[in-house]
Design a protein around this motif. Sequence first.
Motif, PDB file in Angstrom:
ATOM      1  N   ILE A 294       0.163  -3.189  -8.853  1.00  0.00           N
ATOM      2  CA  ILE A 294      -0.171  -3.813  -7.573  1.00  0.00           C
ATOM      3  C   ILE A 294      -0.139  -2.714  -6.516  1.00  0.00           C
ATOM      4  CG2 ILE A 294       0.456  -5.523  -5.840  1.00  0.00           C
ATOM      5  CD1 ILE A 294       1.862  -7.111  -8.025  1.00  0.00           C
ATOM      6  N   VAL A 295      -1.288  -2.411  -5.945  1.00  0.00           N
ATOM      7  CA  VAL A 295      -1.408  -1.383  -4.911  1.00  0.00           C
ATOM      8  C   VAL A 295      -1.614  -2.087  -3.577  1.00  0.00           C
ATOM      9  CG1 VAL A 295      -2.732   0.612  -4.104  1.00  0.00           C
ATOM     10  CG2 VAL A 295      -2.377   0.257  -6.557  1.00  0.00           C
ATOM     11  N   THR A 296      -0.732  -1.770  -2.607  1.00  0.00           N
ATOM     12  CA  THR A 296      -0.770  -2.480  -1.326  1.00  0.00           C
ATOM     13  C   THR A 296      -0.769  -1.494  -0.160  1.00  0.00           C
ATOM     14  OG1 THR A 296       0.530  -4.266  -2.327  1.00  0.00           O
ATOM     15  CG2 THR A 296       0.359  -4.235   0.085  1.00  0.00           C
ATOM     16  N   GLY A 297      -1.826  -1.551   0.665  1.00  0.00           N
ATOM     17  CA  GLY A 297      -1.880  -0.752   1.890  1.00  0.00           C
ATOM     18  C   GLY A 297      -1.677   0.723   1.682  1.00  0.00           C
ATOM     19  N   VAL A 312      -5.738   1.281   0.747  1.00  0.00           N
ATOM     20  CA  VAL A 312      -6.261   0.778  -0.530  1.00  0.00           C
ATOM     21  C   VAL A 312      -5.389  -0.372  -1.031  1.00  0.00           C
ATOM     22  CG1 VAL A 312      -6.546   1.353  -2.970  1.00  0.00           C
ATOM     23  CG2 VAL A 312      -7.415   2.897  -1.206  1.00  0.00           C
ATOM     24  N   ASP A 313      -6.049  -1.454  -1.438  1.00  0.00           N
ATOM     25  CA  ASP A 313      -5.369  -2.622  -2.023  1.00  0.00           C
ATOM     26  C   ASP A 313      -6.126  -3.046  -3.286  1.00  0.00           C
ATOM     27  OD1 ASP A 313      -3.369  -3.738   0.243  1.00  0.00           O
ATOM     28  OD2 ASP A 313      -5.215  -3.077   1.207  1.00  0.00           O
ATOM     29  N   PHE A 314      -5.434  -3.183  -4.387  1.00  0.00           N
ATOM     30  CA  PHE A 314      -6.012  -3.840  -5.563  1.00  0.00           C
ATOM     31  C   PHE A 314      -4.890  -4.176  -6.532  1.00  0.00           C
ATOM     32  CE2 PHE A 314      -6.381   0.716  -6.521  1.00  0.00           C
ATOM     33  CZ  PHE A 314      -5.831   0.825  -7.785  1.00  0.00           C
ATOM     34  N   THR A 315      -5.180  -5.131  -7.404  1.00  0.00           N
ATOM     35  CA  THR A 315      -4.225  -5.574  -8.423  1.00  0.00           C
ATOM     36  C   THR A 315      -4.885  -5.474  -9.787  1.00  0.00           C
ATOM     37  OG1 THR A 315      -3.114  -7.093  -6.898  1.00  0.00           O
ATOM     38  CG2 THR A 315      -2.825  -7.512  -9.248  1.00  0.00           C
ATOM     39  N   VAL A 316      -4.132  -4.991 -10.768  1.00  0.00           N
ATOM     40  CA  VAL A 316      -4.655  -4.826 -12.122  1.00  0.00           C
ATOM     41  C   VAL A 316      -3.877  -5.752 -13.052  1.00  0.00           C
ATOM     42  CG1 VAL A 316      -5.167  -3.210 -13.982  1.00  0.00           C
ATOM     43  CG2 VAL A 316      -5.157  -2.410 -11.599  1.00  0.00           C
ATOM     44  N   PRO A 317      -4.509  -6.752 -13.629  1.00  0.00           N
ATOM     45  CA  PRO A 317      -3.809  -7.647 -14.569  1.00  0.00           C
ATOM     46  C   PRO A 317      -3.637  -6.995 -15.940  1.00  0.00           C
ATOM     47  CG  PRO A 317      -6.093  -8.305 -14.337  1.00  0.00           C
ATOM     48  CD  PRO A 317      -5.891  -7.181 -13.370  1.00  0.00           C
ATOM     49  N   ASP A 349       2.489   1.133  -0.700  1.00  0.00           N
ATOM     50  CA  ASP A 349       3.254   1.389  -1.917  1.00  0.00           C
ATOM     51  C   ASP A 349       2.457   1.001  -3.147  1.00  0.00           C
ATOM     52  OD1 ASP A 349       3.602  -1.428  -2.500  1.00  0.00           O
ATOM     53  OD2 ASP A 349       5.207  -1.473  -1.020  1.00  0.00           O
ATOM     54  N   VAL A 350       2.957   1.495  -4.280  1.00  0.00           N
ATOM     55  CA  VAL A 350       2.416   1.152  -5.592  1.00  0.00           C
ATOM     56  C   VAL A 350       3.547   0.507  -6.384  1.00  0.00           C
ATOM     57  CG1 VAL A 350       1.429   2.006  -7.737  1.00  0.00           C
ATOM     58  CG2 VAL A 350       0.786   3.065  -5.561  1.00  0.00           C
ATOM     59  N   ARG A 351       3.297  -0.665  -6.951  1.00  0.00           N
ATOM     60  CA  ARG A 351       4.285  -1.325  -7.802  1.00  0.00           C
ATOM     61  C   ARG A 351       3.776  -1.328  -9.241  1.00  0.00           C
ATOM     62  NH1 ARG A 351       8.408  -4.178  -5.503  1.00  0.00           N
ATOM     63  NH2 ARG A 351       8.409  -4.243  -3.222  1.00  0.00           N
ATOM     64  N   ILE A 352       4.590  -0.761 -10.114  1.00  0.00           N
ATOM     65  CA  ILE A 352       4.294  -0.750 -11.544  1.00  0.00           C
ATOM     66  C   ILE A 352       5.281  -1.702 -12.224  1.00  0.00           C
ATOM     67  CG2 ILE A 352       4.153   0.634 -13.633  1.00  0.00           C
ATOM     68  CD1 ILE A 352       2.029   1.419 -11.660  1.00  0.00           C
TER      69      ILE A 352
END
Length: 537
Positions: A294-297, A312-317, A349-352
Amino acid sequence: GHDGALTSSETVTEQVRALTTDWFGAHLADGPAVSDAFLYSVTEGSALSDRAAGSAAVLSTPDYTGLNGTTTDTVTLAGPPQQALAPAGGVPAAISSVPGLGGVGSLLGQLGGGALAGLAQQTATFVSEPLAATTTLVGAPTAGITLSSDRPVPGATVFTALRILDASGRAQLPASLVAPVRVDALGPDPQELQIRLPAIVTDIPAGSRLALTVTTTDQAYRMPSGPAVYTVALADTSITVPTVAGTPVESPRPPWLWPLLALVVLVIVGLLLRITRPRTAAVASDRDPVDPVIVTGLVKQYPGGVRAVDGVDFTVPRGIVLGLLGPNGAGKSTTMRMMMGLITPTAGDVRIFGETIRPGSPALARVGCFIEGPGLLPHLTGRQNLDLFWRASGRSGDPRMIEVLEIAGLGSAIDRRVRTYSQGMRQRVGIAQAMLGMPDLLLLDEPTNGLDPPQIKEMREVLQAYAKDGRTVIVSSHLLSEVEQTCSDVVVMGAGRVIAQGSVDALLSEHQGRRLEDVFLGLVGEGHSVTTSGVSP
């Protein structure tokens, strides 16, 4: 002064800084008067010293004595005129002047044989009788030699040194120092040379002998291109050894203190690495509700106001192969580096797997990456490279090598040396590196660079096989037709921002079934260079 002001380079730096400040204060700012005393130290407990072990002996004299000392001792040398080979180009070369190697080279030279025997033929040596009493050398010894050559040599250089031989014949080159002596034009007529050897501070124990060596080569210098034979003889049968009558002063620090502090620092660094390095992480399961990425701002701004990534914002399932697309300079590689914790974001931030990524985050143990090539060692086999990479990563557990090799399709080539691999095989080993341990998330930056169409097709099969069991793959690529065939989803970036995202099928259907290349050009503009692979399904 010379080779020994105090017990260590750090202490010397502190002392010189303090003395310089005091001197300028005394002479330019009417500060307190400063002493003109000269300090030098002799390390105790050395291999050739008869001093007791302990802190270094620091001595003082009222004034700086220069390189000639306050008094001198004359030590008689003996030895006939000797011939020394000067090989073409100085190869093979002696290593006496390389810091830290002088003692090793000296020891190896005593063993003789092979190439070392050849190096011995490049040296003339003149040795004294055993000394009757201990002498402390403080300054630069001097000696006289004659030098000639069997043929004219313009710009000849020889390397002189003073070595200390103990009672058993072991040699020490104090401070690993040699003195180069250049002769502008050397020929058959002997030339007398007065040489000043390196300035040092050292103990010469009773029973030791002094050896004056003259060598024709040294690895730190470029030598004449043609071969020659030099003849070296003593012009004076003695060597002058400067000494200083110093008064002992208290040593501020024992010599073992700095190594001890360095060891403490290394232990602390090791503990920090052990704490921060990702070694274990929770095992993924099919019931894990958290999206892998989950990439946010996300923002990365460099000095000068340049924003490589701008919000940049995007989510990878889970369970997809996602293509990260964009022209050069779009921010793809910078985004992937921030996803790995290699670059710190300016904002966002990037959440893994639900964890905010920072350097050393435990979640990174569930991530494999391929960024800027695999960095393989060519003299090792592919299997040895993989094993070395796994152990160096600090991760524990099973690397699942058999599964990785099966998915990567490396076959029997895995046991060949990497230097024999094609570019495609190197890329496959790089992908296999990232797959070790079968991580839940794979990040690949331009994995098909340098591959031909058949190799690209094989790489596509590797990535699809990896993702089929619910793992996630993110691929940065310029090859649009390949992304269209490999990836189920895409994120399109331009000028550091996300300009489109979604499944490949949805993106194409929204644009009336056009090719991904046409859709891409419509999104980022016609001014960008786009590469297509031309590989058919």
